[in-house]
Design an enzyme around this catalytic site. Structure first.
Site, PDB file in Angstrom:
ATOM      1  N   ASP A   1       0.042   4.946   1.047  1.00 40.95           N
ATOM      2  CA  ASP A   1      -0.060   5.874   2.182  1.00 40.95           C
ATOM      3  C   ASP A   1      -0.097   5.124   3.508  1.00 40.95           C
ATOM      4  O   ASP A   1      -0.940   4.253   3.720  1.00 40.95           O
ATOM      5  CB  ASP A   1      -1.307   6.747   2.036  1.00 40.95           C
ATOM      6  CG  ASP A   1      -1.316   7.527   0.720  1.00 40.95           C
ATOM      7  OD1 ASP A   1      -0.220   7.783   0.183  1.00 40.95           O
ATOM      8  OD2 ASP A   1      -2.408   7.858   0.239  1.00 40.95           O
TER       9      ASP A   1
ATOM     10  N   ASP B   1       0.862  -1.170   0.000  1.00 42.38           N
ATOM     11  CA  ASP B   1       0.000   0.000   0.000  1.00 42.38           C
ATOM     12  C   ASP B   1       0.909   1.233   0.000  1.00 42.38           C
ATOM     13  O   ASP B   1       2.067   1.162   0.418  1.00 42.38           O
ATOM     14  CB  ASP B   1      -0.891  -0.033   1.243  1.00 42.38           C
ATOM     15  CG  ASP B   1      -1.750   1.203   1.364  1.00 42.38           C
ATOM     16  OD1 ASP B   1      -2.340   1.616   0.340  1.00 42.38           O
ATOM     17  OD2 ASP B   1      -1.811   1.775   2.472  1.00 42.38           O
TER      18      ASP B   1
HETATM   19 MG    MG Z   1      -2.801   3.126   3.647  1.00 39.78          MG
END
Ligand code: MG
Ligand code: ZN
Length: 191
Positions: A10, A8
Site C-alpha cells: 500500500d 511494500d
Molecule cells: Mg505502505
C-alpha cells in the site's frame, strides 16, 4: 543466490486506501508500477511484496480472502507484462480483535521477518537487495534485514509510526524518490 527488490504493497505498488477492507476492487495499481516490476525482473531481480495486513487480525477479511486478492493482483501485474515472484503477509496485530492473531510476531514490519523468510525460501542475497517502502516501518525492516532502502512519496511518508514494541531506528533511507518507477530507475543505475 539472487538479488531481490522487496516492495511494500500500500502506497508503493497500489494506492493507499482508507483503513479497512473494501473488497478486491480497492487494490488500484499505481501509475508505472507494472512497468517498474518488468524492468527490475528483466535485470534479474526477484520481486517480493512484503505487507502488514492487520485487516485479518481485525476480522475484516480472512487469510484466504487476502490470498485471493493477492492472487488477482499478481495476475493483473503479469497480464500487463510485469512480474511478482512472491507475496509475504503479516496478518497479526498486537491489539487484534481475533485472539489467534493477537501476537507480538517477528513478521510485522518494522521487524524483518517477512524479508528473512522470503530470503531463506528463495535464496536471496539480502546485502545486495533493496527494500522500497513509503513508511518508516518499511525502511526499518529493510535496514534490519541488511538491505539497501528506498523511500517513495506516493503513500504515507509522514504517517505516525505504527504500534510496535520494536525500538525505533531513526536512520534515514539510502534514497528518497518520487515513486516506484523512480525507485526502479535508481536501482538499475546503481553500480
Ligand atoms: Mg505502505
Ligand atoms: Zn506477523
Amino acid at each position: 543466490v539472487r538479488r531481490a527488490v522487496f516492495l511494500d504493497r500500500d502506497g508503493v505498488l497500489v494506492a493507499e486506501g482508507p483503513l479497512g477492507w473494501h473488497g478486491p476492487s480497492a487494490l488500484q495499481l499505481l501509475p508505472g508500477a507494472v512497468a517498474a516490476t518488468a524492468r527490475l525482473h528483466a535485470a534479474g531481480f526477484l520481486l517480493v511484496v512484503v505487507t502488514n495486513q492487520p485487516v485479518v487480525a481485525r476480522g475484516q477479511m480472512t487469510e484466504e480472502e487476502l490470498s485471493e486478492a493477492h492472487r488477482r493482483l499478481c495476475d493483473q501485474i503479469r497480464a500487463g507484462g510485469g512480474a511478482i515472484d512472491a507475496v509475504e503477509t503479516c496478518p497479526h496485530h498486537p491489539d487484534a480483535d481475533l485472539e489467534g492473531y493477537r501476537v507480538d510476531c517477528q513478521c510485522r514490519k518494522p521487524r524483518p521477518g517477512l524479508l528473512l523468510t522470503a530470503a531463506a525460501r528463495l535464496g536471496i542475497d539480502l546485502q545486495r537487495s533493496y527494500m522500497v517502502g513509503d513508511r518508516r516501518t518499511d525502511i526499518e525492516a529493510g535496514r534490519k534485514a541488511g538491505c539497501r532502502t528506498i523511500q517513495v512519496m506516493t503513500g504515507l511518508p509522514d504517517a505516525p509510526r505504527i504500534r510496535t514494541t520494536e525500538p525505533p531506528d531513526p536512520a534515514p533511507p539510502d534514497a528518497v524518490v518520487a515513486d516506484i518507477a523512480a525507485a526502479a530507475e535508481h536501482i538499475l543505475a546503481a553500480p
